[in-house]
Design an enzyme around this catalytic site. Sequence first.
Site, PDB file in Angstrom:
ATOM      1  N   CYS A 216      18.555 -24.372  -7.218  1.00 34.45           N
ATOM      2  CA  CYS A 216      17.450 -24.172  -6.287  1.00 34.45           C
ATOM      3  C   CYS A 216      17.911 -24.189  -4.837  1.00 34.45           C
ATOM      4  O   CYS A 216      17.280 -23.610  -3.981  1.00 34.45           O
ATOM      5  CB  CYS A 216      16.398 -25.246  -6.489  1.00 34.45           C
ATOM      6  SG  CYS A 216      15.881 -25.323  -8.182  1.00 34.45           S
TER       7      CYS A 216
ATOM      8  N   HIS B  63      14.796 -22.634 -20.894  1.00 38.36           N
ATOM      9  CA  HIS B  63      15.981 -21.826 -20.573  1.00 38.36           C
ATOM     10  C   HIS B  63      17.234 -22.658 -20.344  1.00 38.36           C
ATOM     11  O   HIS B  63      18.311 -22.109 -20.121  1.00 38.36           O
ATOM     12  CB  HIS B  63      15.698 -20.890 -19.379  1.00 38.36           C
ATOM     13  CG  HIS B  63      15.644 -21.560 -18.038  1.00 38.36           C
ATOM     14  ND1 HIS B  63      16.642 -21.438 -17.098  1.00 38.36           N
ATOM     15  CD2 HIS B  63      14.706 -22.360 -17.482  1.00 38.36           C
ATOM     16  CE1 HIS B  63      16.300 -22.116 -16.007  1.00 38.36           C
ATOM     17  NE2 HIS B  63      15.130 -22.684 -16.208  1.00 38.36           N
TER      18      HIS B  63
ATOM     19  N   THR C 280      -3.524 -17.591 -20.044  1.00 36.92           N
ATOM     20  CA  THR C 280      -3.097 -17.139 -21.376  1.00 36.92           C
ATOM     21  C   THR C 280      -1.648 -17.571 -21.631  1.00 36.92           C
ATOM     22  O   THR C 280      -0.782 -17.365 -20.787  1.00 36.92           O
ATOM     23  CB  THR C 280      -3.223 -15.593 -21.457  1.00 36.92           C
ATOM     24  OG1 THR C 280      -4.587 -15.272 -21.197  1.00 36.92           O
ATOM     25  CG2 THR C 280      -2.805 -15.067 -22.814  1.00 36.92           C
TER      26      THR C 280
ATOM     27  N   GLN D 117      17.459 -31.701 -18.131  1.00 38.60           N
ATOM     28  CA  GLN D 117      18.918 -31.543 -18.279  1.00 38.60           C
ATOM     29  C   GLN D 117      19.492 -32.413 -19.394  1.00 38.60           C
ATOM     30  O   GLN D 117      20.702 -32.414 -19.610  1.00 38.60           O
ATOM     31  CB  GLN D 117      19.631 -31.892 -16.961  1.00 38.60           C
ATOM     32  CG  GLN D 117      19.392 -30.896 -15.866  1.00 38.60           C
ATOM     33  CD  GLN D 117      20.052 -29.532 -16.103  1.00 38.60           C
ATOM     34  OE1 GLN D 117      20.851 -29.339 -17.017  1.00 38.60           O
ATOM     35  NE2 GLN D 117      19.712 -28.572 -15.266  1.00 38.60           N
TER      36      GLN D 117
ATOM     37  N   THR E 232       9.815 -26.934 -13.777  1.00 36.22           N
ATOM     38  CA  THR E 232       9.243 -27.205 -12.458  1.00 36.22           C
ATOM     39  C   THR E 232       7.735 -27.461 -12.571  1.00 36.22           C
ATOM     40  O   THR E 232       7.207 -28.438 -12.015  1.00 36.22           O
ATOM     41  CB  THR E 232       9.495 -25.992 -11.517  1.00 36.22           C
ATOM     42  OG1 THR E 232      10.897 -25.882 -11.321  1.00 36.22           O
ATOM     43  CG2 THR E 232       8.787 -26.119 -10.196  1.00 36.22           C
TER      44      THR E 232
HETATM   45  N1  PLP Z   1      14.432 -30.719 -13.593  1.00 34.02           N
HETATM   46  C1  PLP Z   1      15.754 -30.645 -13.599  1.00 34.02           C
HETATM   47  C2  PLP Z   1      16.550 -31.888 -13.727  1.00 34.02           C
HETATM   48  C3  PLP Z   1      16.388 -29.412 -13.475  1.00 34.02           C
HETATM   49  O1  PLP Z   1      17.713 -29.330 -13.452  1.00 34.02           O
HETATM   50  C4  PLP Z   1      15.600 -28.253 -13.333  1.00 34.02           C
HETATM   51  C5  PLP Z   1      16.232 -26.930 -13.127  1.00 34.02           C
HETATM   52  O2  PLP Z   1      17.360 -26.805 -12.762  1.00 34.02           O
HETATM   53  C6  PLP Z   1      14.216 -28.384 -13.350  1.00 34.02           C
HETATM   54  C7  PLP Z   1      13.659 -29.624 -13.484  1.00 34.02           C
HETATM   55  C8  PLP Z   1      13.328 -27.191 -13.212  1.00 34.02           C
HETATM   56  O3  PLP Z   1      13.309 -26.464 -14.419  1.00 34.02           O
HETATM   57  P1  PLP Z   1      12.924 -24.908 -14.402  1.00 34.02           P
HETATM   58  O4  PLP Z   1      14.144 -24.161 -13.990  1.00 34.02           O
HETATM   59  O5  PLP Z   1      12.520 -24.624 -15.818  1.00 34.02           O
HETATM   60  O6  PLP Z   1      11.816 -24.751 -13.460  1.00 34.02           O
END
Ligand code: PLP
Length: 379
Positions: free
Chosen positions: A315, A194, A230, A172, A71
């Site tokens: 989300c 992750h 940091t 992804q 994100t």
């Molecule tokens: N971009 C995509 C296509 C995602 O599927 C996700 C999370 O599901 C993200 C960005 C965001 O990643 P993060 O969970 O590390 O914030």
Amino acid sequence: MSHIFLDHNSTTPIKPLVKETMFEVMDTPLNASSIHYYGRKSKEIINLSRKKILNAVNAKNAEIIFTSSGTEANNLAIKGMHDVDFIAVSAVEHISVLKSASSTDKVIIEIPVDRNGIVDIEFIKRIAEEHKKRILFSIMLANNETGVIQHIKAISEIVREYGGYMHCDAVQALGKIDVDFTALDVDLLSLSSHKVGGPQGVGALVIKETISLKPMIDGGAQENNNRAGTENIPAILGFGMAIDLLSKEVSNDLINYTENSIYDYVDDKTDIEIFGRDVSRVYNTTFVAMKGMDSQTQVINFDLAGIAVSNGSACSSGTVKNSHVLKAMSINDEIASCAVRVSIGEETTKSDMDRFLEVWKNNYEKVKNRNNICERKNA
Ligand code: PLP
């Protein structure tokens, strides 16, 4: 009750070796800004992970900025590109891209997609030509809900021809298909640890050497002045280790088996829809609607049976809202509200999918029985 996790696009289980490696450094006071031994050790860890990630995405001459997540990488890519006046995002982007773009003072252009979720290349050509180097495109490599893969290389060629910039969210795609920064010819690429068996709390933005970003966070000079704060050294170490452990080969067999079993089981094929079935998708994802049972009910029924699936992106789960991805694909609300996403991982077995199919068929029989009762009542 044993649990089956079929929601790997939301997050993946951390790999044991990653966890072990992280534990080994957790009681060491690591801060890469210090000059002493511990500082030097911290820098070594960061640089090793940098190298591993840049190698894995064939970006040897590029720079990498560690962030707290995919994100944040998306936010930095979009908000940091201060020289452009226009931002073009595909309508199926992750919410972190869509919201970052709309929070800027730039003009936002939404790129439409077809019924399979593939972006409209002719549209891209038109706006690339119109706005030349004043435009940033942000188009994902693989979609988190459908798994649909975009033709990024073909899009970059167009963007290059007219002098614009290209960001690609590969969160992804990493670990599922080849992610080659050089071959894709993008300027910025987002990754997240992750989603590939690494720890949460760390992501990365890979940028071409020629790109200069406006940082989002004020503070120290970390990450080459691009991201103050940091660094999360154990997490960065774990991310590098997860990259070492990425599978070299993945197979579509389990998802194909699951989709074919569903398709063969239903008498009336219009009762279901598997999104993006006609185009290339990552090996681990299927997004399937069962007409007559809403997503939430299906997810709860699966959960009661010990199976974790999702009604779309993590989300937006918890809110009963249809997927913006399916909406962009012109899927009608009735079908979209009945969609369930299954995303498998390296540890998923055929017997996991057989159990999933058992519960899916059970759900389907409930819908059929209810419809039969309604028909009899109406007769
Ligand atoms: N971009 C995509 C296509 C995602 O599927 C996700 C999370 O599901 C993200 C960005 C965001 O990643 P993060 O969970 O590390 O914030």
